[in-house]
Design a protein around this motif. Structure first.
Motif, mmCIF file in Angstrom:
data_model
loop_
_atom_site.group_PDB
_atom_site.id
_atom_site.type_symbol
_atom_site.label_atom_id
_atom_site.label_comp_id
_atom_site.label_asym_id
_atom_site.label_seq_id
_atom_site.Cartn_x
_atom_site.Cartn_y
_atom_site.Cartn_z
ATOM 1 N N UNK A 147 -3.500 16.862 5.904
ATOM 2 C CA UNK A 147 -2.529 15.757 5.858
ATOM 3 C C UNK A 147 -2.025 15.384 4.474
ATOM 4 N N UNK A 148 -2.563 15.928 3.407
ATOM 5 C CA UNK A 148 -2.124 15.498 2.075
ATOM 6 C C UNK A 148 -0.701 15.958 1.798
ATOM 7 N N UNK A 149 -0.008 15.184 0.983
ATOM 8 C CA UNK A 149 1.330 15.525 0.530
ATOM 9 C C UNK A 149 1.247 15.747 -0.967
ATOM 10 N N UNK A 150 1.468 16.981 -1.383
ATOM 11 C CA UNK A 150 1.435 17.312 -2.807
ATOM 12 C C UNK A 150 2.764 16.913 -3.443
ATOM 13 N N UNK A 151 2.695 16.366 -4.644
ATOM 14 C CA UNK A 151 3.903 16.026 -5.393
ATOM 15 C C UNK A 151 4.551 17.296 -5.916
ATOM 16 N N UNK A 187 0.824 -1.187 0.000
ATOM 17 C CA UNK A 187 0.000 0.000 0.000
ATOM 18 C C UNK A 187 0.863 1.244 0.000
ATOM 19 N N UNK A 188 0.330 2.285 -0.547
ATOM 20 C CA UNK A 188 1.066 3.536 -0.685
ATOM 21 C C UNK A 188 0.664 4.502 0.420
ATOM 22 N N UNK A 189 1.415 4.514 1.496
ATOM 23 C CA UNK A 189 1.095 5.409 2.596
ATOM 24 C C UNK A 189 1.793 6.754 2.467
ATOM 25 N N UNK A 190 2.509 6.998 1.368
ATOM 26 C CA UNK A 190 3.182 8.280 1.197
ATOM 27 C C UNK A 190 2.260 9.352 0.598
ATOM 28 N N UNK A 191 1.011 9.072 0.476
ATOM 29 C CA UNK A 191 0.060 10.066 -0.018
ATOM 30 C C UNK A 191 -0.277 11.110 1.043
ATOM 31 N N UNK A 192 -0.183 10.721 2.308
ATOM 32 C CA UNK A 192 -0.559 11.603 3.410
ATOM 33 C C UNK A 192 0.539 11.610 4.468
ATOM 34 N N UNK A 193 0.640 12.700 5.197
ATOM 35 C CA UNK A 193 1.639 12.821 6.265
ATOM 36 C C UNK A 193 1.329 11.896 7.431
#
Length: 129
Positions: free
Chosen positions: A124-128, A1-7
């Motif tokens: 909490x989102x992490x923008x690319x 799973x991709x948990x790097x989408x959110x802080x």
């Protein structure tokens, strides 16, 4: 799973759980008969948006966050607001209540929940880059 989408990883799993439950609920609701073609179209759109948002948790694209925003705005905010206004219009114009009273409370709670989800999503989102 991709948990790097959110802080916050806890928010990631909570959001994934919410979308997963919404996919299951949409699959169940699509099989129930509806009285209006507009309601049927909204059920199909809700299912498609929920499925797309659920898939976006597992693939890496630049479209992840826009799809999550579409999910929050359409499924969380616009669909329940549409349902509230539809019931209100029927009651005002025809004097009949086509929806159960519980539906109004459920839609109101869904809108409130979507606002809270939107606030935490933006936090909490992490923008690319």
């Amino acid at each position: 799973m991709r948990t790097e989408l959110f802080r916050n990883k806890i928010f990631f799993y909570i959001f994934l759980f919410i979308v997963g439950i919404d996919v299951a609920a949409s699959l169940i609701q699509i099989s129930r008969p509806a009285g209006s073609i507009g309601i049927i179209i909204f059920k199909i759109l809700k299912l498609l948006v929920c499925l797309l948002a659920f898939v976006m948790f597992f693939i890496k694209t630049k479209l992840n966050h826009p799809v999550f925003k579409i999910y929050i705005y359409f499924v969380g905010l616009l669909f329940p607001i549409f349902l509230l206004f539809y019931g209100l219009k029927e009651f005002i114009m025809y004097g009949i209540s086509v929806l159960r009273i519980e539906t109004y409370f459920e839609s109101g709670f869904a809108v409130l929940f979507a606002f809270v989800l939107l606030i935490f999503y933006n936090k909490f989102k992490i923008e690319a880059s």
